[in-house]
Motif scaffolding. Structure first.
Motif, PDB file in Angstrom:
ATOM      1  N   LEU A  67       0.832  -1.203   0.000  1.00 10.35           N
ATOM      2  CA  LEU A  67       0.000   0.000   0.000  1.00 10.35           C
ATOM      3  C   LEU A  67       0.870   1.257   0.000  1.00 10.35           C
ATOM      4  N   ILE A  68       1.904   1.260   0.835  1.00  5.09           N
ATOM      5  CA  ILE A  68       2.779   2.438   0.927  1.00  5.09           C
ATOM      6  C   ILE A  68       3.512   2.665  -0.392  1.00  5.09           C
ATOM      7  N   ILE A  69       4.021   1.579  -0.992  1.00  2.00           N
ATOM      8  CA  ILE A  69       4.752   1.721  -2.256  1.00  2.00           C
ATOM      9  C   ILE A  69       3.820   2.246  -3.348  1.00  2.00           C
ATOM     10  N   ALA A  70       2.600   1.686  -3.410  1.00  2.29           N
ATOM     11  CA  ALA A  70       1.640   2.162  -4.409  1.00  2.29           C
ATOM     12  C   ALA A  70       1.279   3.626  -4.174  1.00  2.29           C
ATOM     13  N   PHE A  71       1.156   4.010  -2.905  1.00  2.00           N
ATOM     14  CA  PHE A  71       0.858   5.405  -2.579  1.00  2.00           C
ATOM     15  C   PHE A  71       2.006   6.315  -3.013  1.00  2.00           C
ATOM     16  N   PHE A  72       3.229   5.884  -2.767  1.00  2.00           N
ATOM     17  CA  PHE A  72       4.394   6.694  -3.125  1.00  2.00           C
ATOM     18  C   PHE A  72       4.520   6.847  -4.643  1.00  2.00           C
ATOM     19  N   LEU A  73       4.254   5.755  -5.379  1.00  2.00           N
ATOM     20  CA  LEU A  73       4.408   5.788  -6.835  1.00  2.00           C
ATOM     21  C   LEU A  73       3.147   6.264  -7.547  1.00  2.00           C
ATOM     22  N   GLY A  74       2.058   6.480  -6.790  1.00  2.00           N
ATOM     23  CA  GLY A  74       0.777   6.816  -7.407  1.00  2.00           C
ATOM     24  C   GLY A  74       0.813   8.006  -8.350  1.00  2.00           C
ATOM     25  N   PRO A  75       1.309   9.176  -7.905  1.00  2.00           N
ATOM     26  CA  PRO A  75       1.330  10.332  -8.821  1.00  2.00           C
ATOM     27  C   PRO A  75       2.155  10.074 -10.079  1.00  2.00           C
ATOM     28  N   ARG A  76       3.325   9.427  -9.904  1.00  2.00           N
ATOM     29  CA  ARG A  76       4.150   9.115 -11.078  1.00  2.00           C
ATOM     30  C   ARG A  76       3.431   8.120 -11.986  1.00  2.00           C
ATOM     31  N   PHE A  77       2.718   7.170 -11.383  1.00  2.00           N
ATOM     32  CA  PHE A  77       1.957   6.172 -12.138  1.00  2.00           C
ATOM     33  C   PHE A  77       0.862   6.847 -12.960  1.00  2.00           C
ATOM     34  N   GLU A  78       0.150   7.791 -12.341  1.00  2.00           N
ATOM     35  CA  GLU A  78      -0.939   8.484 -13.029  1.00  2.00           C
ATOM     36  C   GLU A  78      -0.408   9.355 -14.172  1.00  2.00           C
ATOM     37  N   ILE A  79       0.682  10.059 -13.912  1.00  2.00           N
ATOM     38  CA  ILE A  79       1.277  10.889 -14.958  1.00  2.00           C
ATOM     39  C   ILE A  79       1.757  10.030 -16.118  1.00  2.00           C
ATOM     40  N   SER A  80       2.347   8.876 -15.817  1.00  2.00           N
ATOM     41  CA  SER A  80       2.827   7.976 -16.870  1.00  2.00           C
ATOM     42  C   SER A  80       1.674   7.456 -17.715  1.00  2.00           C
ATOM     43  N   ILE A  81       0.526   7.185 -17.073  1.00  2.00           N
ATOM     44  CA  ILE A  81      -0.652   6.735 -17.829  1.00  2.00           C
ATOM     45  C   ILE A  81      -1.103   7.836 -18.790  1.00  2.00           C
ATOM     46  N   ALA A  82      -1.208   9.060 -18.276  1.00  2.00           N
ATOM     47  CA  ALA A  82      -1.658  10.175 -19.119  1.00  2.00           C
ATOM     48  C   ALA A  82      -0.684  10.417 -20.273  1.00  2.00           C
ATOM     49  N   GLN A  83       0.614  10.400 -19.977  1.00  2.00           N
ATOM     50  CA  GLN A  83       1.613  10.627 -21.027  1.00  2.00           C
ATOM     51  C   GLN A  83       1.617   9.490 -22.044  1.00  2.00           C
ATOM     52  N   SER A  84       1.440   8.264 -21.560  1.00  2.00           N
ATOM     53  CA  SER A  84       1.430   7.109 -22.471  1.00  2.00           C
ATOM     54  C   SER A  84       0.239   7.169 -23.412  1.00  2.00           C
ATOM     55  N   LEU A  85      -0.932   7.507 -22.870  1.00  2.00           N
ATOM     56  CA  LEU A  85      -2.120   7.623 -23.724  1.00  2.00           C
ATOM     57  C   LEU A  85      -1.957   8.743 -24.744  1.00  2.00           C
ATOM     58  N   ALA A  86      -1.307   9.830 -24.340  1.00  2.00           N
ATOM     59  CA  ALA A  86      -1.078  10.933 -25.274  1.00  2.00           C
ATOM     60  C   ALA A  86      -0.120  10.506 -26.388  1.00  2.00           C
ATOM     61  N   LEU A  87       0.933   9.780 -26.030  1.00  2.00           N
ATOM     62  CA  LEU A  87       1.892   9.335 -27.039  1.00  2.00           C
ATOM     63  C   LEU A  87       1.255   8.368 -28.027  1.00  2.00           C
ATOM     64  N   MET A  88       0.319   7.540 -27.530  1.00  2.00           N
ATOM     65  CA  MET A  88      -0.321   6.534 -28.397  1.00  2.00           C
ATOM     66  C   MET A  88      -1.659   7.029 -28.947  1.00  2.00           C
ATOM     67  N   ASN A  89      -1.969   8.331 -28.723  1.00  2.00           N
ATOM     68  CA  ASN A  89      -3.231   8.920 -29.207  1.00  2.00           C
ATOM     69  C   ASN A  89      -4.448   8.136 -28.738  1.00  2.00           C
ATOM     70  N   GLY A  90      -4.367   7.582 -27.546  1.00  2.00           N
ATOM     71  CA  GLY A  90      -5.488   6.844 -26.986  1.00  2.00           C
ATOM     72  C   GLY A  90      -5.668   5.453 -27.557  1.00  2.00           C
ATOM     73  N   ASP A  91      -4.804   5.033 -28.460  1.00  2.00           N
ATOM     74  CA  ASP A  91      -4.922   3.721 -29.094  1.00  2.00           C
ATOM     75  C   ASP A  91      -3.950   2.756 -28.409  1.00  2.00           C
ATOM     76  N   LEU A  92      -4.495   1.904 -27.524  1.00  2.00           N
ATOM     77  CA  LEU A  92      -3.641   0.992 -26.771  1.00  2.00           C
ATOM     78  C   LEU A  92      -2.990  -0.073 -27.640  1.00  2.00           C
ATOM     79  N   THR A  93      -3.535  -0.298 -28.835  1.00  2.00           N
ATOM     80  CA  THR A  93      -2.943  -1.313 -29.713  1.00  2.00           C
ATOM     81  C   THR A  93      -1.574  -0.889 -30.242  1.00  2.00           C
ATOM     82  N   ARG A  94      -1.238   0.398 -30.066  1.00  2.00           N
ATOM     83  CA  ARG A  94       0.066   0.881 -30.530  1.00  2.00           C
ATOM     84  C   ARG A  94       1.180   0.563 -29.537  1.00  2.00           C
TER      85      ARG A  94
END
Length: 504
Positions: free
Chosen positions: A442-469
């Motif tokens: 729980l603590i590790i997930a809490f610590f990495l949470g903001p970085r995890f969320e930012i990485s998701i947003a950046q990844s979706l932007a790089l792939m234009n929302g298409d996960l198949t890429r």
């Protein structure tokens, strides 16, 4: 290429008596604050940074590095002796360190933690000195998609190996990510889940959550089990065997591959900004348990578990400076405080630092190597003192720890609101641990949470929302495949007793 005369001049600066004094002072302060639950080296560094303005740049930075290195060694002491980690990354050390101490071998456990810590730290320092630039370039090439896949892989490994239930591990990670979402959205900076309390706009304080769940909840549990009886904070059996009070060369050498694996894991993760020593410690522990011929012995006092965690979390210290010195990017909170010390003294870490301040950089390298030997020397003396402390009554030990946790969190979280959050999460941690959920995940997930969320947003932007890429990122695909394989691997390896509910 830095001239040899500059390197020798920097090393000469490092091994001066004035610098040695402040390195020793930094290590002593670091081990002390690390050994006291609720303070930690990061807080001590934050307080010390303004006072380094009056010191020479090399002396100031060497002092902060000494505090950081000593804090990781000191954090293992209460984790082993009291099952109360002095620092979040020491929680992994408690998994085998505390059972070993309960068997009458507290000095063996703490000395193994010390030797492993110095070994991993020295390894990462050597890597920093020799191949800092290539490793920084490799870390820079890992984009948001690869970082996201790496975090998913880390969660899958941790959920499978920490705790007896994979499902409870996944639930704990999900709760950590939920708590991390409190505060402002890291992408759009809109408030979420603050319920009108604007103190939560910047999110839940990490110190409050970590200390509340790891330290306060454990202290409350131990006090509730006392039943009104006055006893020592830990019952240490006197085995009468001198070998139980030391680590032999054979025992140390038998852990050489474990420490090497931990040092490599810590160095690689330390070179990646935002991962941190806590994740490195648990991933190293997970890898060691998976590679062991007797995985059932882990969590019951296996000395290799201590070697795996301490070598990894200490290796992060040197590796964190790789992106800092070569790219100007701090890899952790401690590295961010060090970069602030650089800027106080009018220097900007980055690609030109080796050219403009080569003497200072190699002086820092010399001070880091010196700090490792000082850590070993001071630790040998300090460990005996801290092991004696456990003979004090449990009520005195835990009351003192509670007081220091309150003071430390109020300083780190800017007031009583942070203390209130700590108490809330102490209750949450007590309840979750009682039902067998892993607080560490729980603590590790809490610590990495903001970085995890930012990485998701950046990844979706790089792939234009298409996960198949995702196929365009082979490293990320490999890590995701490993995540799925690890889940099935851990499920298949679980013995029947592992599926039984926890006694807690």
């Amino acid at each position: 290429m830095v001239d040899l005369s500059v390197i020798l001049a920097g090393l000469g600066d490092a091994f001066s008596l004035n610098n040695l004094f402040f390195v020793v002072l930094g290590v002593v302060v670091g081990q002390f604050v690390g050994a006291v639950p609720g303070i930690g080296p990061v807080m001590a560094m934050a307080i010390a940074v303004p006072f380094t303005f009056a010191l020479d740049p090399l002396v100031a930075i060497a002092f902060l590095v000494g505090v950081n290195k000593g804090g990781l060694v000191g954090g293992a002491v209460p984790a082993v002796l009291m099952n109360t980690p002095g620092t979040p990354d020491a929680a992994a050390t408690a998994l085998d360190g505390f059972p070993l101490a309960r068997q009458g071998k507290p000095l063996k456990a703490t000395k193994m933690a010390l030797f492993s810590s110095v070994t991993g730290d020295t390894f990462s320092d050597i890597v920093l000195i020799t191949v800092s630039a290539p490793l920084a370039i490799l870390a820079l090439r890992m984009g948001p998609v690869e970082i996201l896949a790496l975090m998913i892989f880390a969660f899958s490994v941790l959920a499978g190996l920490v705790g007896k239930s994979l499902l409870k591990g996944i639930i704990a990670a999900a709760l950590g990510l939920l708590f991390a979402s409190v505060g402002s959205d890291p992408e759009n900076y809109t408030p979420r889940l603050i319920f009108g309390m604007w103190d939560l706009y910047d999110g839940l304080p990490l110190a409050s959550v970590a200390i509340g769940m790891l330290a306060i909840s454990e202290i409350l549990r131990r006090l509730s089990e006392a039943g009104g009886r006055v006893k020592s904070a830990i019952e240490i059996k006197d085995t009468g065997d001198p070998l139980d009070r030391k680590v032999t060369w054979a025992e140390y050498w038998s852990c050489r591959y474990v420490m090497l694996r931990g040092a490599v894991t810590g160095t690689i993760l330390g070179a990646l900004p935002g991962i941190g020593s806590t994740a490195a410690a648990f991933m190293s522990y997970a890898f060691t348990k998976a590679a062991s011929k007797e995985p059932q012995s882990f969590g019951k006092g296996n000395i290799q578990g201590i070697a795996a965690t301490e070598s990894a979390n200490s290796a992060v210290v040197g590796a964190n400076l790789i992106p800092l010195l070569t790219l100007g990017i701090p890899g952790s909170v401690g590295a961010a405080l060090i970069i602030s010390a650089f800027m106080i003294h009018g220097m900007q870490p980055g690609p030109l630092l080796f050219e403009t301040q080569g003497r200072l950089v190699y002086g820092l390298f010399g001070a880091m190597i010196m700090a490792n030997f000082v850590n070993l020397w001071v630790g040998q003396i300090g460990l005996r003192i801290w092991v004696k402390v456990v003979s004090a009554p449990e009520s005195v030990i835990f009351a003192s720890a509670l007081l220091l946790c309150f003071v430390g969190v109020s300083m780190a979280a800017s007031g009583l609101f942070g203390v209130a959050v700590m108490l809330v999460f102490a209750v949450i941690g007590y309840l979750l641990s009682s039902f067998g959920y892993s607080l560490v995940i729980l603590i590790i997930a809490f610590f990495l949470g903001p970085r995890f969320e930012i990485s998701i947003a950046q990844s979706l932007a790089l792939m234009n929302g298409d996960l198949t890429r995702i196929y365009q990122y082979p490293v990320a695909v490999a890590l995701l495949v490993l995540s799925v394989v690890s889940v099935f691997w851990f499920l298949a390896k679980r013995s029947p007793e592992d599926h039984e509910p926890s006694e807690k």
